[in-house]
Design a protein around this motif. Structure first.
Motif, mmCIF file in Angstrom:
data_model
loop_
_atom_site.group_PDB
_atom_site.id
_atom_site.type_symbol
_atom_site.label_atom_id
_atom_site.label_comp_id
_atom_site.label_asym_id
_atom_site.label_seq_id
_atom_site.Cartn_x
_atom_site.Cartn_y
_atom_site.Cartn_z
ATOM 1 N N GLN A 149 -6.592 11.631 -2.822
ATOM 2 C CA GLN A 149 -5.393 11.027 -3.400
ATOM 3 C C GLN A 149 -5.200 9.601 -2.895
ATOM 4 O OE1 GLN A 149 -3.555 12.643 -5.806
ATOM 5 N NE2 GLN A 149 -5.265 14.066 -5.653
ATOM 6 N N ARG A 186 -8.378 3.320 2.510
ATOM 7 C CA ARG A 186 -7.551 4.039 3.493
ATOM 8 C C ARG A 186 -6.968 3.032 4.484
ATOM 9 N NH1 ARG A 186 -10.817 8.128 6.015
ATOM 10 N NH2 ARG A 186 -9.962 9.552 4.488
ATOM 11 N N PRO A 193 -5.270 5.568 -2.547
ATOM 12 C CA PRO A 193 -5.196 4.481 -3.526
ATOM 13 C C PRO A 193 -6.594 3.913 -3.784
ATOM 14 C CG PRO A 193 -3.615 4.154 -1.758
ATOM 15 C CD PRO A 193 -4.496 5.292 -1.347
ATOM 16 N N TYR A 230 0.834 -1.199 0.000
ATOM 17 C CA TYR A 230 0.000 0.000 0.000
ATOM 18 C C TYR A 230 0.870 1.251 0.000
ATOM 19 C CZ TYR A 230 -3.621 3.248 1.679
ATOM 20 O OH TYR A 230 -4.501 4.290 1.827
ATOM 21 N N ALA A 231 0.650 2.113 -0.981
ATOM 22 C CA ALA A 231 1.335 3.405 -1.082
ATOM 23 C C ALA A 231 0.427 4.311 -1.901
ATOM 24 C CB ALA A 231 2.710 3.249 -1.699
ATOM 25 N N LYS A 232 0.903 4.807 -3.056
ATOM 26 C CA LYS A 232 0.052 5.615 -3.932
ATOM 27 C C LYS A 232 -0.949 4.744 -4.673
ATOM 28 C CE LYS A 232 3.237 9.376 -4.481
ATOM 29 N NZ LYS A 232 3.830 10.369 -5.321
ATOM 30 N N LYS A 233 -0.665 3.436 -4.728
ATOM 31 C CA LYS A 233 -1.574 2.439 -5.300
ATOM 32 C C LYS A 233 -1.696 1.318 -4.271
ATOM 33 C CE LYS A 233 -0.380 3.388 -10.084
ATOM 34 N NZ LYS A 233 0.027 2.825 -11.358
#
Length: 184
Positions: free
Chosen positions: A137, A157, A139, A47-50
């Motif tokens: 923003q 989230r 993911p 899990y990060a930006k996607k």
């Protein structure tokens, strides 16, 4: 949540990771509803930006065995790698993975309000100004509703890390705003 199982989307020259992840998540959504309602939670170890290319299923060994004995991955077997059921490592922290619903564009809200009969076309711009638009923003996974057939973004989230688990039920996507899953 003593056990977990990982499903990794494999690289494919014909299909992008996001497309395969969406297909995997759609199949998981159906399987959870049919075989494990509320009893299996999911996490995304990358899990990060996607959300990443791995879904981790969390539950009891017995419940994960029930799910794995069904043919819910049929059609995706060549595109994923699934691990054996494993014990959660000692000392793992815990966190929630929850769904976030964004009320998107003001224009879409106006159209919906008019269509539902809540507002007239003249009232809609007055009661729903542009400032009501929301963005995020977070993911997301692109999913298709089984009931309406419409595609939408399922925003996810990750909550704050906690030292102790919190019990509770998981929704049809394996997400919960209350119940935690191990994070390691």
């Amino acid at each position: 949540m003593e056990s977990y199982q990982e499903i990794r989307v494999l690289p494919d020259p014909e299909f992008g990771t996001e497309l395969l992840m969406a297909a995997l998540f759609a199949k998981l959504h159906r399987a959870l509803g049919q075989h494990a309602a509320g009893k299996i939670g999911v996490s995304f170890p990358h899990y990060a930006k996607k959300p990443g290319n791995v879904i981790r299923l969390h539950s009891t060994t017995a419940m994960l065995n029930v799910l794995s004995q069904t043919s819910w991955l049929k059609g995706l077997n060549d595109h994923v790698d699934i691990t054996e059921i494993r014990d959660v490592p000692a000392g793992a922290k815990h966190c929630c993975f929850s769904r976030v619903q964004v009320k998107s564009s003001a224009e879409r809200l106006r159209r919906r309000s008019v269509k539902k009969g809540w507002l007239s076309e003249e009232e809609a711009p007055v009661h729903i100004p542009e400032s009501k638009s929301q963005t995020t923003q977070l993911p997301f996974i692109q999913v298709k509703s089984l009931s309406t057939g419409e595609s939408f973004r399922l925003f996810i989230r990750r909550g704050v890390l906690q030292p102790d688990p919190v019990e509770g039920a998981f929704g049809a996507y394996g997400l919960s705003a209350v119940a935690t899953v191990p994070w390691f």
